[in-house]
Design a protein around this motif. Structure first.
Motif, mmCIF file in Angstrom:
data_model
loop_
_atom_site.group_PDB
_atom_site.id
_atom_site.type_symbol
_atom_site.label_atom_id
_atom_site.label_comp_id
_atom_site.label_asym_id
_atom_site.label_seq_id
_atom_site.Cartn_x
_atom_site.Cartn_y
_atom_site.Cartn_z
ATOM 1 N N ASN A 49 -18.881 -43.170 6.313
ATOM 2 C CA ASN A 49 -19.599 -42.020 5.762
ATOM 3 C C ASN A 49 -19.351 -40.802 6.643
ATOM 4 O O ASN A 49 -18.984 -40.921 7.811
ATOM 5 C CB ASN A 49 -21.090 -42.327 5.587
ATOM 6 N N ALA A 50 -19.547 -39.629 6.069
ATOM 7 C CA ALA A 50 -19.286 -38.373 6.783
ATOM 8 C C ALA A 50 -20.152 -38.243 8.034
ATOM 9 O O ALA A 50 -19.737 -37.658 9.022
ATOM 10 C CB ALA A 50 -19.518 -37.191 5.856
ATOM 11 N N GLY A 51 -21.346 -38.828 8.014
ATOM 12 C CA GLY A 51 -22.244 -38.772 9.156
ATOM 13 C C GLY A 51 -21.719 -39.506 10.377
ATOM 14 O O GLY A 51 -22.135 -39.240 11.498
ATOM 15 N N SER A 52 -20.806 -40.436 10.170
ATOM 16 C CA SER A 52 -20.142 -41.145 11.282
ATOM 17 C C SER A 52 -18.774 -40.544 11.567
ATOM 18 O O SER A 52 -18.374 -40.416 12.725
ATOM 19 C CB SER A 52 -19.956 -42.624 10.938
ATOM 20 N N LEU A 53 -18.066 -40.202 10.501
ATOM 21 C CA LEU A 53 -16.684 -39.745 10.637
ATOM 22 C C LEU A 53 -16.572 -38.394 11.347
ATOM 23 O O LEU A 53 -15.789 -38.256 12.300
ATOM 24 C CB LEU A 53 -16.036 -39.655 9.254
ATOM 25 N N LEU A 54 -17.336 -37.420 10.915
ATOM 26 C CA LEU A 54 -17.186 -36.073 11.476
ATOM 27 C C LEU A 54 -17.542 -35.987 12.959
ATOM 28 O O LEU A 54 -16.791 -35.385 13.731
ATOM 29 C CB LEU A 54 -17.964 -35.061 10.638
ATOM 30 N N PRO A 55 -18.630 -36.633 13.419
ATOM 31 C CA PRO A 55 -18.882 -36.617 14.862
ATOM 32 C C PRO A 55 -17.780 -37.330 15.656
ATOM 33 O O PRO A 55 -17.410 -36.891 16.748
ATOM 34 C CB PRO A 55 -20.218 -37.352 15.009
ATOM 35 N N ALA A 56 -17.243 -38.412 15.106
ATOM 36 C CA ALA A 56 -16.155 -39.130 15.786
ATOM 37 C C ALA A 56 -14.920 -38.237 15.896
ATOM 38 O O ALA A 56 -14.287 -38.165 16.959
ATOM 39 C CB ALA A 56 -15.818 -40.420 15.038
ATOM 40 N N LEU A 57 -14.580 -37.537 14.825
ATOM 41 C CA LEU A 57 -13.430 -36.632 14.852
ATOM 42 C C LEU A 57 -13.643 -35.509 15.861
ATOM 43 O O LEU A 57 -12.720 -35.113 16.577
ATOM 44 C CB LEU A 57 -13.160 -36.069 13.458
ATOM 45 N N SER A 58 -14.870 -35.021 15.935
ATOM 46 C CA SER A 58 -15.202 -33.966 16.904
ATOM 47 C C SER A 58 -15.008 -34.466 18.338
ATOM 48 O O SER A 58 -14.414 -33.773 19.170
ATOM 49 C CB SER A 58 -16.661 -33.567 16.717
ATOM 50 N N ARG A 59 -15.516 -35.660 18.632
ATOM 51 C CA ARG A 59 -15.342 -36.256 19.971
ATOM 52 C C ARG A 59 -13.863 -36.439 20.286
ATOM 53 O O ARG A 59 -13.407 -36.166 21.398
ATOM 54 C CB ARG A 59 -16.029 -37.626 20.049
ATOM 55 N N MET A 60 -13.117 -36.897 19.309
ATOM 56 C CA MET A 60 -11.693 -37.160 19.519
ATOM 57 C C MET A 60 -10.918 -35.871 19.746
ATOM 58 O O MET A 60 -9.980 -35.842 20.539
ATOM 59 C CB MET A 60 -11.142 -37.943 18.319
ATOM 60 N N GLU A 61 -11.333 -34.808 19.085
ATOM 61 C CA GLU A 61 -10.689 -33.514 19.291
ATOM 62 C C GLU A 61 -10.982 -33.012 20.708
ATOM 63 O O GLU A 61 -10.080 -32.545 21.417
ATOM 64 C CB GLU A 61 -11.165 -32.508 18.248
#
Length: 112
Positions: A49-61
């Motif tokens: 879900n977006a609630g998990s995906l977007l924070p993970a992408l932010s951390r990875m960036e």
């Protein structure tokens, strides 16, 4: 991230990031596409879900594992596309090796 279609659950910490890196190793994608690809590759077992995906992408960036660029999608909409970096490829390789060791150890325990 859900673990199965019928029973939601949590994956081991860091698994989502590994799956994202593997997905991006195939080609750069926008967030929605990453979620769809993970669901497709897992035959629907993992739904992100977006609630998990977007924070993970932010951390990875922030960690330098992915870089971003605004582009047009196939529907002519603007979206942020994510691309794996050399640092991200190295992290993915290390994670794959660690998972291989974990899987082998778990299999030995279960067979005992």
């Amino acid at each position: 991230m859900s673990v199965s279609k019928t029973e939601p659950g949590e994956l081991v910490q860091g698994t989502l990031e590994m799956l994202i890196l593997k997905t991006l190793a195939l080609e750069p994608m926008h967030g929605y596409g990453i979620g769809l690809r993970i669901e497709q590759m897992s035959d629907g077992v993992f739904r992100v879900n977006a609630g998990s995906l977007l924070p993970a992408l932010s951390r990875m960036e922030r960690s330098g594992y992915v870089k971003t660029q605004w582009r047009s999608t196939e529907n002519s909409r603007r979206a942020k596309f994510y691309e794996i970096t050399a640092k991200g490829r190295k992290a993915l390789q290390q994670e794959k090796e660690q998972w291989g060791r974990r899987i082998t150890a778990i299999a030995r325990i279960l067979e005992a």
